[in-house]
Design an enzyme around this catalytic site. Structure first.
Site, short mmCIF file in Angstrom:
data_model
loop_
_atom_site.label_atom_id
_atom_site.label_comp_id
_atom_site.label_asym_id
_atom_site.label_seq_id
_atom_site.Cartn_x
_atom_site.Cartn_y
_atom_site.Cartn_z
N HIS A 19 9.54 0.30 8.12
CA HIS A 19 8.96 -1.01 8.44
C HIS A 19 9.10 -2.04 7.31
O HIS A 19 9.67 -3.11 7.49
CB HIS A 19 7.46 -0.86 8.74
CG HIS A 19 7.09 0.20 9.71
ND1 HIS A 19 7.12 0.05 11.08
CD2 HIS A 19 6.65 1.47 9.50
CE1 HIS A 19 6.71 1.16 11.67
NE2 HIS A 19 6.42 2.05 10.74
N ASP A 20 8.52 -1.73 6.16
CA ASP A 20 8.23 -2.75 5.16
C ASP A 20 9.44 -3.44 4.54
O ASP A 20 9.38 -4.66 4.31
CB ASP A 20 7.34 -2.15 4.06
CG ASP A 20 5.98 -1.76 4.60
OD1 ASP A 20 5.33 -0.89 3.99
OD2 ASP A 20 5.56 -2.31 5.64
N PHE A 56 -1.26 -0.62 12.47
CA PHE A 56 -2.19 -0.17 11.43
C PHE A 56 -2.63 -1.30 10.50
O PHE A 56 -3.83 -1.48 10.25
CB PHE A 56 -1.56 0.96 10.60
CG PHE A 56 -2.44 1.38 9.45
CD1 PHE A 56 -2.23 0.89 8.18
CD2 PHE A 56 -3.51 2.24 9.67
CE1 PHE A 56 -3.07 1.26 7.13
CE2 PHE A 56 -4.36 2.62 8.63
CZ PHE A 56 -4.14 2.11 7.36
N ASN A 57 -1.71 -2.09 9.94
CA ASN A 57 -2.07 -3.09 8.94
C ASN A 57 -3.02 -4.15 9.51
O ASN A 57 -4.01 -4.53 8.87
CB ASN A 57 -0.83 -3.78 8.37
CG ASN A 57 -0.02 -2.87 7.46
OD1 ASN A 57 -0.56 -1.90 6.90
ND2 ASN A 57 1.27 -3.14 7.33
N ASP A 103 6.71 1.15 1.99
CA ASP A 103 6.43 0.17 0.92
C ASP A 103 7.28 0.51 -0.31
O ASP A 103 7.79 -0.38 -0.98
CB ASP A 103 4.97 0.24 0.50
CG ASP A 103 3.98 0.02 1.62
OD1 ASP A 103 3.81 0.96 2.43
OD2 ASP A 103 3.41 -1.08 1.70
N ASN A 117 -2.30 2.92 3.46
CA ASN A 117 -1.68 4.24 3.69
C ASN A 117 -2.45 5.35 2.98
O ASN A 117 -2.30 6.53 3.32
CB ASN A 117 -0.24 4.22 3.19
CG ASN A 117 0.65 3.42 4.12
OD1 ASN A 117 0.48 3.45 5.34
ND2 ASN A 117 1.59 2.69 3.56
N ASP A 134 0.85 -1.21 0.00
CA ASP A 134 0.00 0.00 0.00
C ASP A 134 0.88 1.25 0.00
O ASP A 134 0.84 2.08 0.91
CB ASP A 134 -0.94 0.01 1.21
CG ASP A 134 -0.18 0.04 2.55
OD1 ASP A 134 -0.78 0.54 3.54
OD2 ASP A 134 0.97 -0.41 2.62
N THR A 152 2.78 -6.05 2.80
CA THR A 152 3.24 -4.90 3.59
C THR A 152 2.13 -3.87 3.81
O THR A 152 2.41 -2.72 4.14
CB THR A 152 4.46 -4.22 2.92
OG1 THR A 152 4.06 -3.74 1.63
CG2 THR A 152 5.63 -5.18 2.81
O1 RIB Z 1 2.24 0.26 10.81
C1 RIB Z 1 3.16 0.35 9.76
C2 RIB Z 1 2.62 -0.27 8.51
O2 RIB Z 1 1.42 0.40 8.12
C3 RIB Z 1 3.57 -0.12 7.31
O3 RIB Z 1 3.37 -1.17 6.43
C4 RIB Z 1 3.12 1.17 6.70
O4 RIB Z 1 3.47 1.25 5.31
C5 RIB Z 1 1.62 1.06 6.86
O5 RIB Z 1 1.12 0.25 5.81
CA CA Z 2 2.78 -0.62 4.10
#
Ligand code: RIB
Ligand code: CA
Length: 317
Positions: A239-240, A165-166, A15, A39, A10, A124
């Site tokens: 993160h990703d 979040f994901n 990403d 996102n 996303d 991701t």
């Molecule tokens: O919480 C971080 C994640 O949520 C990452 O993958 C960021 O790109 C969002 O998608």
């Molecule tokens: Ca992401």
């Protein structure tokens, strides 16, 4: 032998770096990219994915658009972190390739079935596309080597105090994947908060003397300002790319085999992942591996090395 993957994402600043890492690493064979809401609205995530692949000179990679919302409920969006476009910051080229007419689920299913060996599914963003695929075509599981996803965590959240979040965005989809029998690895916030784009890292990106490096440094500038404003981070956790790095160099991350679940019903805890690191549920067998420790120096050497490999010639002033 390169690891065959599909990347469901996303984009999203981190990403976008994950896409560049995958394209710039000979150890990865990026078979397809699929997009999801998260996102930003999925239409923006798709546009961003196409533009990043164009920037990377990877217009041969097929892209299909996926879910605009979760399997259950309304779409949570992360524009408060990633900006109006979902990838605010440096200008990017217009897409040089067009979107496939298939849906993300159709492209995922076709790619998995056509590949001669099981494929690693990297997620991701919200798990919606892969959850839908496994719900509707459970036999596809035999074509999946593993699902490795950025999401969740073992100690607290970001979108809510307990939920990352994901996994907050589509917990039902993650629950389907965890129940599918497909091998699962979770790269959660407890790991990715060790992957900080410190000023030294950003300086190494900016010093690369090519468009890829400068663009990533610009992304870190925007992403870093969001992390300062929203979560008071001194440097943004990228993160990703940790998911891709784990496929390139097995020693960059340390794993623990645990019982892993996701909360679907909690008033305050929906979307929270529960990783039983200390075997507090004796009747629950381990069903996943969770990332616990990052070799940050090794990680950044790997990411920055891939960006430099990809680097386009410096444009004429
Ligand atoms: O919480 C971080 C994640 O949520 C990452 O993958 C960021 O790109 C969002 O998608
Ligand atoms: Ca992401």
């Amino acid at each position: 032998m390169a690891v065959p993957i599909v990347l469901d994402c996303d984009p999203g600043h981190d990403d976008a770096v994950a896409l560049l890492l995958a394209v710039g690493s000979p150890q990865i064979d990026l078979l397809a990219v699929t997009t999801c809401f998260g996102n930003c609205p999925v239409s923006d995530a798709t546009r961003n994915a196409l533009r990043v692949l164009t920037l990377a000179g990877a217009t041969q990679v097929p892209v299909a658009e996926g879910a605009a919302g979760p399997l259950v409920g309304e779409a949570a969006l992360g524009n408060y972190v990633h900006g109006r476009t979902g990838l605010d910051g440096p200008d990017l080229p217009e897409p040089a390739q067009s979107l496939l007419p298939e849906t993300a689920v159709e492209l995922l299913a076709r790619t998995l079935r056509e590949h001669p060996e099981p494929v690693t599914v990297v997620v991701t963003g919200p798990m919606t596309n892969v959850g839908q695929l496994l719900r509707d075509e459970p036999e596809i599981a035999e074509h999946i080597a593993e699902v490795i996803f950025m999401g969740g965590g073992t100690q607290g959240g970001n979108h809510t105090p307990t939920a990352e979040f994901n996994t907050y965005a589509d917990p039902e989809a993650l629950d389907i994947v965890l129940s599918s029998g497909v091998p699962v690895r979770m790269v959660g916030l407890n790991l990715t908060h060790q992957a900080l784009a410190t000023p030294e890292v950003v300086e190494r990106m900016a010093a690369m003397e090519h468009l890829i490096g400068r663009t990533c440094a610009g992304w870190m500038g925007f992403f870093g300002s969001s992390y300062r404003d929203v979560w008071e981070f001194e440097a943004p956790p990228v993160h990703d790319p940790c998911t891709i790095a784990a496929l390139i160099d097995p020693d960059v991350i340390e794993w623990r085999e645990v019982f892993l679940a996701v909360e679907l019903d909690g008033t305050w805890t929906r979307g929270t992942t529960v990783a039983d690191l200390f075997h507090r549920y004796p009747d629950r067998e381990p069903n996943a591996k969770v990332a616990v420790r990052l070799d940050a120096e090794r990680y950044w050497d790997l990411v920055l090395g891939a960006l430099d490999t990809l680097g386009a010639p410096v444009e004429a002033p």
